[in-house]
Design an enzyme around this catalytic site. Structure first.
Site, PDB file in Angstrom:
ATOM      1  CD1 TRP A 158       8.391  -5.927  21.638  1.00 61.17           C
ATOM      2  CD2 TRP A 158       8.994  -4.660  19.909  1.00 61.17           C
ATOM      3  NE1 TRP A 158       9.582  -5.304  21.954  1.00 61.17           N
ATOM      4  CE2 TRP A 158       9.963  -4.511  20.909  1.00 61.17           C
ATOM      5  CE3 TRP A 158       9.150  -3.950  18.719  1.00 61.17           C
ATOM      6  CZ2 TRP A 158      11.076  -3.691  20.763  1.00 61.17           C
ATOM      7  CZ3 TRP A 158      10.253  -3.122  18.564  1.00 61.17           C
ATOM      8  CH2 TRP A 158      11.197  -3.005  19.571  1.00 61.17           C
ATOM      9  CG  ASN A 190      14.171  -3.797  17.958  1.00 60.13           C
ATOM     10  OD1 ASN A 190      14.268  -2.595  17.726  1.00 60.13           O
ATOM     11  ND2 ASN A 190      14.634  -4.338  19.091  1.00 60.13           N
ATOM     12  CD  GLU A 191      17.932  -1.945  18.986  1.00 62.94           C
ATOM     13  OE1 GLU A 191      17.847  -0.755  19.328  1.00 62.94           O
ATOM     14  OE2 GLU A 191      18.284  -2.859  19.765  1.00 62.94           O
ATOM     15  CE1 TYR A 207      17.844   3.621  23.831  1.00 58.54           C
ATOM     16  CE2 TYR A 207      18.121   2.597  21.667  1.00 58.54           C
ATOM     17  CZ  TYR A 207      17.301   3.052  22.690  1.00 58.54           C
ATOM     18  OH  TYR A 207      15.937   2.934  22.567  1.00 58.54           O
ATOM     19  CD  GLU A 267      14.360   1.297  19.841  1.00 62.75           C
ATOM     20  OE1 GLU A 267      15.207   1.299  20.759  1.00 62.75           O
ATOM     21  OE2 GLU A 267      13.909   0.252  19.340  1.00 62.75           O
ATOM     22  CD1 TRP A 277      13.104   2.702  25.359  1.00 56.63           C
ATOM     23  CD2 TRP A 277      12.277   1.813  23.484  1.00 56.63           C
ATOM     24  NE1 TRP A 277      12.686   1.433  25.677  1.00 56.63           N
ATOM     25  CE2 TRP A 277      12.176   0.861  24.531  1.00 56.63           C
ATOM     26  CE3 TRP A 277      11.821   1.446  22.211  1.00 56.63           C
ATOM     27  CZ2 TRP A 277      11.631  -0.410  24.338  1.00 56.63           C
ATOM     28  CZ3 TRP A 277      11.287   0.196  22.027  1.00 56.63           C
ATOM     29  CH2 TRP A 277      11.203  -0.728  23.085  1.00 56.63           C
TER      30      TRP A 277
END
Length: 421
Positions: A83, A203-204, A292, A335, A366
């Site tokens: 980050w 991010n995302e 995920y 990820e 991740w």
């Protein structure tokens, strides 16, 4: 399946490798670039196993940063993703100073204050210095879709005001200008560094986050347009480093062969992303996506079901490989995680094997776990903590003493190294 078998099986996949020695010669030595569907570094292909470690710039001891990079390098890691953001509210400042929290933005109103001090960007400076020393490149992410660590909703709440929805971030010119001011700060600070692998927009990013979205965002192309504008802005500042989105890889398939996908959030455009359109943008150099399924599809996977989370992940990997092939750009499995050590031993060989079979340029689980750090035991923020010298464990963290799972990635790193000859 023994670790030796996993290693041999992953190596066998290198029979599918191809080697392209062309190179984008215009970039400086040591900078990674793109030539067609291949990353290039100093005239050679560059394929890698990488690591996610959001917590690395939050360490307070330089020795602990070096320890982490040494452990990564020993595992064959070539790219770190971390980050480039952490914002705090003014009300959090006293606690942050007491705990020695790393932070970069201090918000007391619509204009944030930059922290360039020893508990601010100087820590990021050292992360990049140490990365270069250990021959590891860094993907630096500018903000977070989620509120954790001062994500994009700080901009929405402080600038957009009461009632502003999550997607205000992408369209409010005041917010866009504030985001760009921060981006410009980081890009200008590090644009001459070969340690930077790529800049990552967010991010995302999605239409919704911890705040709700408006009806204007889903299926509208709003996020694709934001990717277009921000990648062009960064390109105007830095001609040499690559740029990617940071997205989860949601598709927007308007007429899928399987009509059930019209009701599937990962395929129907509700998330706001359009992986195919986003990857086609001229200043997006490569695609990234995340996996995920335990979060996304958990209710569908039960003993008598014909739905398998592991199978779905393999399908997701292949779909992104096909999209990247059509776009003639590299793709990185950026990820992925799965709860439960036994589950990881069953699922990860399949996912990593599918990524290597489909010639994915990067594989980044991740997340990376470091052991025995010379770092004070403490809570960093939220429930993230250094305990007994070990880096934070969110249930997805992979440590060296988890031998079978760890060896999956060291074996894959060896395969990617061979693909880079």
């Amino acid at each position: 399946m023994t670790p030796r078998f996993v290693f041999a099986a992953l190596f066998a996949l290198c029979a599918l490798c191809t080697f392209d020695l062309t190179w984008a010669a215009s970039v400086p030595k040591g900078f990674v670039s793109v030539k067609g569907s291949q990353f290039q570094l100093n005239g050679r292909p560059f394929n890698f196993v990488g690591a996610n470690s959001y917590w690395l710039p939050l360490l307070t001891e330089k020795k602990a940063v070096d320890q982490t990079f040494k452990q990564m390098r020993a595992a064959g890691v070539k790219v770190l993703r971390t980050w480039g953001f952490n914002g705090i509210n003014g009300t959090e400042l006293a606690g942050a100073l007491e705990s020695d929290l790393t932070y970069y933005q201090l918000w007391n109103g619509p204009e944030w204050e930059l922290n360039e001090g020893p508990n601010g960007l100087q820590r990021m400076d050292y992360v990049l210095e140490a990365a270069a020393k250990h021959d590891i490149k860094v993907i630096l992410t500018f903000t977070n879709n989620w509120s954790a660590y001062g994500g994009l909703e700080f901009y929405v709440q402080w600038i957009g005001g009461a009632g502003a929805t999550h997607d205000t971030f992408y369209t409010d010119p005041r917010i866009v200008a504030s985001y760009q001011r921060y981006v410009k700060t980081l890009v200008n600070r590090y644009k001459d560094s070969p340690a930077i692998f790529a800049w990552e927009l967010a991010n995302e990013a999605r239409c919704r986050g911890d705040l709700p979205t408006s009806s204007a965002c889903p299926k509208s192309g709003m996020l694709t347009e934001w990717y277009r504008e921000q990648s062009a802005f960064i390109r105007s500042l830095d001609k040499n480093h690559m740029i990617t989105t940071g997205g989860e890889g949601h598709f927007f398939w308007k007429d899928p062969e399987d009509p059930t996908l019209l009701n599937d959030y990962n395929y129907n455009g509700e998330a706001g992303e359009d992986f195919d359109a986003d990857l086609a943008l001229p200043n997006i150099d490569f695609g990234v996506y995340h996996i995920y399924p335990q979060y996304w599809y958990a209710p569908r996977d039960y003993p008598s079901s014909n739905f398998s989370l592991a199978d779905w992940g393999v399908q997701w990997i292949k779909q992104h490989a096909e999209a990247a092939k059509k776009a003639n750009k590299p793709v990185v499995l950026e990820e992925f995680g799965y709860f439960g050590l036994n589950n990881k031993t069953q699922v990860f060989p399949r996912w990593v094997g599918a990524a290597l079979q489909t010639k994915q340029n990067g594989v980044m689980p991740w997340q990376f776990g470091a052991l025995d750090l010379v770092e004070p035991d403490r809570v960093i923020k939220y429930a993230d903590a250094i305990i007994d010298g070990d880096s934070p464990n969110d249930g997805h963290t992979i440590y060296k003493n988890q031998t079978f799972v760890y060896n999956i990635f060291t074996a894959a790193a060896a395969v990617q190294k061979l693909r880079s000859l």
